[in-house]
Design a protein around this motif. Structure first.
Motif, PDB file in Angstrom:
ATOM      1  N   LYS A 174      32.021  41.227  33.116  1.00 49.47           N
ATOM      2  CA  LYS A 174      30.640  41.517  33.497  1.00 49.47           C
ATOM      3  C   LYS A 174      30.479  43.002  33.855  1.00 49.47           C
ATOM      4  O   LYS A 174      29.566  43.670  33.384  1.00 49.47           O
ATOM      5  CB  LYS A 174      30.289  40.636  34.697  1.00 49.47           C
ATOM      6  CG  LYS A 174      28.881  40.774  35.174  1.00 49.47           C
ATOM      7  CD  LYS A 174      27.948  40.051  34.258  1.00 49.47           C
ATOM      8  CE  LYS A 174      26.511  40.423  34.583  1.00 49.47           C
ATOM      9  NZ  LYS A 174      25.620  40.030  33.515  1.00 49.47           N
ATOM     10  N   PHE A 175      31.379  43.463  34.687  1.00 49.99           N
ATOM     11  CA  PHE A 175      31.367  44.883  35.063  1.00 49.99           C
ATOM     12  C   PHE A 175      31.375  45.753  33.804  1.00 49.99           C
ATOM     13  O   PHE A 175      30.611  46.702  33.670  1.00 49.99           O
ATOM     14  CB  PHE A 175      32.616  45.251  35.873  1.00 49.99           C
ATOM     15  CG  PHE A 175      32.577  44.781  37.304  1.00 49.99           C
ATOM     16  CD1 PHE A 175      31.383  44.459  37.937  1.00 49.99           C
ATOM     17  CD2 PHE A 175      33.756  44.707  38.028  1.00 49.99           C
ATOM     18  CE1 PHE A 175      31.359  44.053  39.251  1.00 49.99           C
ATOM     19  CE2 PHE A 175      33.736  44.295  39.351  1.00 49.99           C
ATOM     20  CZ  PHE A 175      32.547  43.962  39.965  1.00 49.99           C
ATOM     21  N   GLN A 181      35.550  36.616  34.299  1.00 47.35           N
ATOM     22  CA  GLN A 181      34.081  36.672  34.282  1.00 47.35           C
ATOM     23  C   GLN A 181      33.567  37.928  34.951  1.00 47.35           C
ATOM     24  O   GLN A 181      32.704  38.621  34.431  1.00 47.35           O
ATOM     25  CB  GLN A 181      33.505  35.452  35.005  1.00 47.35           C
ATOM     26  CG  GLN A 181      33.510  34.205  34.152  1.00 47.35           C
ATOM     27  CD  GLN A 181      32.772  33.066  34.830  1.00 47.35           C
ATOM     28  OE1 GLN A 181      31.819  33.285  35.564  1.00 47.35           O
ATOM     29  NE2 GLN A 181      33.232  31.853  34.595  1.00 47.35           N
ATOM     30  N   LEU A 182      34.146  38.196  36.113  1.00 47.04           N
ATOM     31  CA  LEU A 182      33.654  39.312  36.905  1.00 47.04           C
ATOM     32  C   LEU A 182      33.927  40.636  36.214  1.00 47.04           C
ATOM     33  O   LEU A 182      33.052  41.486  36.071  1.00 47.04           O
ATOM     34  CB  LEU A 182      34.342  39.269  38.276  1.00 47.04           C
ATOM     35  CG  LEU A 182      33.730  40.132  39.348  1.00 47.04           C
ATOM     36  CD1 LEU A 182      32.277  39.751  39.559  1.00 47.04           C
ATOM     37  CD2 LEU A 182      34.509  39.985  40.636  1.00 47.04           C
ATOM     38  N   GLY A 219      28.348  31.493  30.559  1.00 45.90           N
ATOM     39  CA  GLY A 219      27.761  32.391  31.538  1.00 45.90           C
ATOM     40  C   GLY A 219      27.265  33.678  30.921  1.00 45.90           C
ATOM     41  O   GLY A 219      26.884  34.593  31.620  1.00 45.90           O
ATOM     42  N   SER A 220      27.290  33.764  29.620  1.00 42.97           N
ATOM     43  CA  SER A 220      26.976  35.046  29.006  1.00 42.97           C
ATOM     44  C   SER A 220      25.474  35.294  28.989  1.00 42.97           C
ATOM     45  O   SER A 220      24.659  34.390  29.089  1.00 42.97           O
ATOM     46  CB  SER A 220      27.543  35.113  27.587  1.00 42.97           C
ATOM     47  OG  SER A 220      26.657  34.444  26.729  1.00 42.97           O
ATOM     48  N   ASP A 255      44.503  35.999  33.459  1.00 36.42           N
ATOM     49  CA  ASP A 255      44.575  34.549  33.347  1.00 36.42           C
ATOM     50  C   ASP A 255      43.676  33.832  34.348  1.00 36.42           C
ATOM     51  O   ASP A 255      43.634  32.611  34.387  1.00 36.42           O
ATOM     52  CB  ASP A 255      46.025  34.071  33.507  1.00 36.42           C
ATOM     53  CG  ASP A 255      46.564  34.406  34.880  1.00 36.42           C
ATOM     54  OD1 ASP A 255      46.106  35.400  35.474  1.00 36.42           O
ATOM     55  OD2 ASP A 255      47.436  33.668  35.370  1.00 36.42           O
ATOM     56  N   ASP A 256      42.972  34.592  35.149  1.00 36.15           N
ATOM     57  CA  ASP A 256      42.122  33.960  36.158  1.00 36.15           C
ATOM     58  C   ASP A 256      40.666  34.032  35.705  1.00 36.15           C
ATOM     59  O   ASP A 256      40.121  35.105  35.476  1.00 36.15           O
ATOM     60  CB  ASP A 256      42.329  34.703  37.488  1.00 36.15           C
ATOM     61  CG  ASP A 256      41.445  34.143  38.582  1.00 36.15           C
ATOM     62  OD1 ASP A 256      40.659  33.217  38.290  1.00 36.15           O
ATOM     63  OD2 ASP A 256      41.542  34.637  39.709  1.00 36.15           O
ATOM     64  N   ASP A 257      40.054  32.858  35.586  1.00 44.61           N
ATOM     65  CA  ASP A 257      38.685  32.797  35.063  1.00 44.61           C
ATOM     66  C   ASP A 257      37.705  33.601  35.888  1.00 44.61           C
ATOM     67  O   ASP A 257      36.826  34.272  35.351  1.00 44.61           O
ATOM     68  CB  ASP A 257      38.224  31.335  35.019  1.00 44.61           C
ATOM     69  CG  ASP A 257      38.913  30.584  33.908  1.00 44.61           C
ATOM     70  OD1 ASP A 257      39.399  31.254  32.986  1.00 44.61           O
ATOM     71  OD2 ASP A 257      38.974  29.340  33.972  1.00 44.61           O
ATOM     72  N   VAL A 258      37.864  33.518  37.194  1.00 47.28           N
ATOM     73  CA  VAL A 258      36.932  34.239  38.057  1.00 47.28           C
ATOM     74  C   VAL A 258      37.025  35.733  37.768  1.00 47.28           C
ATOM     75  O   VAL A 258      36.011  36.410  37.587  1.00 47.28           O
ATOM     76  CB  VAL A 258      37.232  33.947  39.536  1.00 47.28           C
ATOM     77  CG1 VAL A 258      36.335  34.782  40.425  1.00 47.28           C
ATOM     78  CG2 VAL A 258      37.053  32.472  39.830  1.00 47.28           C
ATOM     79  N   CYS A 259      38.245  36.202  37.700  1.00 49.63           N
ATOM     80  CA  CYS A 259      38.442  37.626  37.441  1.00 49.63           C
ATOM     81  C   CYS A 259      37.942  37.997  36.051  1.00 49.63           C
ATOM     82  O   CYS A 259      37.356  39.060  35.850  1.00 49.63           O
ATOM     83  CB  CYS A 259      39.911  38.002  37.580  1.00 49.63           C
ATOM     84  SG  CYS A 259      40.486  37.841  39.276  1.00 49.63           S
TER      85      CYS A 259
END
Lengths: 474, 148
Positions: A315-316, A311-312, A250-251, A305-309
């Motif tokens: 990103k920030f 990534q987000l 996603g980079s 440990d949470d992928d969603v976190c």
């Protein structure tokens, strides 16, 4: 009469040497009306004036002067008072409330009258025998003392009671102090054990990882040789897989941030096993700085440990020009922080292997100044206090927006190195007035949170240093 | 069904403030929001399966409850990050019931005493969570024009 004098004298000595209150004097009742023999004797002797060069009335007649204490002691005392102790004589006088008249040093020197003593009593006057009746032993004073004492003090029973209470409290206090000391010692021991345990835990984890890798390599070559193997469940290899993938996938294509990102992942996997023992602080700091990613304005470690976190959040951060490294548990975080110096650590609390709070307390044993921000969904006051006590710098409540994140960075004066996107509302250029946080203003907006900042890092830029100083002043 | 930005804004499934931020990220990286949602869906479907398996166990243990609590917590975090606050709430219930905490005055939870009682509570929360998750997924599939 001499007997009574002796009695007086004895009592006097007792009173002065032992301090035990003397029983009511015998003459208190009988001789009360007629004054006392000691005073009368003294008066008589002075009226006779047979030792004018040794002892005599003063000019005014309201005091008497002992001109030569040596002669007085040798000649007068034995004859009239049956002893030769000048101090006793003075004590007797005191007892009848005679006062010594002070002769200034100046006078003493001018007239070279070293051995001269002058005593007076308001009722002791030349030619005034009647007034002697008013001179009493300081019985009244003593009585006052007695009555005063009884009103100020307590009965014996009460005293005993208080004494018992005091003894009890003292004992209790002592045992409490001992307990506290004991607990303190035990806590220290536990702390040491805990730290040792964590570091040996880290070591064994690295060893395990290397075993896993070795087994993996063996398995691969065996498979290549055609040997069929049951599925291997290698924890460390597996664990790295899922988290490593999403990030590069996603980079962004942006060339500026691509290079640090590529090797941003999972230092522990790349670096050889390192013993958990820490090198001396000084050199450690240096190597930790050297190992940073080059050209990074702000180097951030994200422990989550949470992928969603992941990534987000990364990103920030990247939006503000930060370089981000990601690890997925507390142990890995400790590992990385031992090797690399970061500007900021964002730490999840609930994670496998080692939770964020415990990891932080270990990290604080070798790194006191890197801000470690807890990211958590637990809002309970008690939890928050616990995190801060573990050495975390502040708390960022989940879920957070970009603005929340920025506010935290600003609060801890670590916003200086951010690279702002052009249209970002936080970009100083876009801020209305004043362009960038002015010291005073910043301090008002933000409740100061102490960041332990000694020793100042050599890599710190002056403005960051100032920010820290400012913070201390606030 | 066409899902516009307005639909999302008005949907009670989604916290628009949070979700809007994700969409803003698309400005400099196209497809970021979608990839994030995809990551979430992958993760969530796995976790929902694991929760379901634990709930349906014949003889659940204390450890299973703990595991459920931790799964609930995990999913709660990622749902929250996307602004799926209904799913987030239900996951928080799973987390708390797994720790035997009746944090929202849920009546069955107040009476719960055995592991099975708590599993029942979790079951109810799980059903809601899954339900809302499916709805959210559908909504977002429509929005992104891609089946999630």
């Amino acid at each position: 009469m001499s007997l009574e004098d002796m009695n007086d004298f004895r009592l006097g000595t007792e009173a002065f040497t032992t301090g035990v209150p003397s029983p009511p004097p015998k003459d208190a009742g009988g001789a009360k009306s007629s004054g006392t023999d000691f005073v009368k004797k003294l008066f008589q002797m002075l009226e006779e004036n047979s030792y004018a060069d040794i002892v005599r009335w003063s000019e005014a007649g309201d005091s008497f002067i002992i001109a030569d204490t040596n002669e007085f002691t040798k000649q007068v005392l034995p004859k009239h008072f049956k002893h030769s102790n000048f101090a006793s004589f003075v004590r007797q006088l005191n007892k009848y409330d005679f006062h010594k008249v002070k002769i200034s040093n100046e006078l003493k020197q001018r007239y070279s009258i070293e051995n001269v003593w002058e005593f007076k009593h308001p009722e002791f006057q030349r030619n005034n025998r009647e007034a002697l009746e008013n001179i009493k032993r300081k019985v009244t004073a003593k009585k006052e003392g007695d009555t005063g004492a009884s009103s100020n003090t307590v009965s014996l029973a009460q005293f005993r009671n208080l004494q018992d209470n005091f003894g009890f409290l003292e004992k209790q206090n002592q045992s409490l102090t001992e307990t506290v000391q004991k607990l303190h010692d035990e806590l220290n021991i536990l702390n040491t054990k805990y730290n040792t345990m964590v570091s040996s835990f880290l070591t064994s984890k690295s060893i395990n990882e290397s075993y896993s890798r070795a087994i993996n390599v063996l398995a691969k070559s065996l498979t290549q040789m055609g040997v069929e193997l049951p599925p291997l469940n290698l924890p460390f290899i597996d664990q790295n897989q899922p988290s490593q993938e999403p990030q590069p996938a996603g980079s962004m294509p942006s060339s500026a941030e691509a290079p640090p990102q590529e090797h941003s992942q999972f230092i522990p996997a790349n670096e050889p096993t390192k013993p958990a023992s820490q090198p001396p602080a000084g050199t450690q700091q240096d190597t930790r700085i050297v190992r940073r990613t080059n050209g990074s304005g702000m180097h951030v470690l994200l422990v989550e440990d949470d992928d969603v976190c992941i990534q987000l959040c990364s990103k920030f951060l990247m939006k503000y020009g930060c370089t981000v490294e990601v690890v997925t548990d507390g142990l890995a975080a400790i590992n990385v922080l031992e090797k690399v110096k970061f500007d900021l650590v964002l730490m999840d609390i609930v994670m496998p292997n080692l939770d964020g709070a415990s990891a932080t307390s270990v990290i604080r044993s070798f790194d006191v100044d890197t801000p470690i921000i807890a990211m958590t969904g637990n809002y309970q006051h008690q939890d928050l206090v616990t995190y801060l006590n573990h050495g975390m710098t502040d708390i960022l409540a989940k879920p957070f927006t970009k603005n929340d994140l920025y506010n935290i960075l600003e609060k801890h004066h670590i916003d200086k190195k951010l690279i702002y996107p052009v249209n970002d509302p936080f970009n100083p250029v876009n801020k209305d007035s004043p362009p960038h946080p002015v010291p005073g203003q910043q301090a008002q907006v933000v409740a100061p949170m102490p960041i332990e900042s000694e020793p100042l890092q050599p890599k710190m830029e002056p403005d960051y240093e100032n920010a820290l100083k400012r913070q201390k002043l606030v | 069904m066409s899902v516009t930005q307005e639909t999302l804004e008005n949907s009670e499934l989604i916290n628009w403030t949070i979700f809007q931020e994700l969409l803003l990220m698309d400005e400099d990286e196209e497809g970021f929001a979608l990839s994030l949602v995809q990551t979430f869906v992958d993760q969530a479907s796995g976790i929902f399966k694991e929760i379901e398996a634990l709930i349906q166990k014949q003889d659940p243990s204390e450890d299973d409850l703990k595991r459920l609590a931790s799964l609930g917590h995990y999913l709660k975090g990622s749902a929250a990050a996307l602004g799926l606050h209904i799913v987030q709430q239900e996951c928080e219930r799973i987390q708390n019931y797994g720790n035997k905490i009746n944090f929202d005055d849920y009546e069955p939870a107040a009476k719960a005493s055995t592991v099975n009682d708590w599993i029942d509570c979790i079951q109810a929360a799980f059903k809601n969570a899954l339900d809302n998750y499916e709805k959210s997924k559908e909504l977002l599939s429509g929005f992104f024009g891609e089946q999630l």
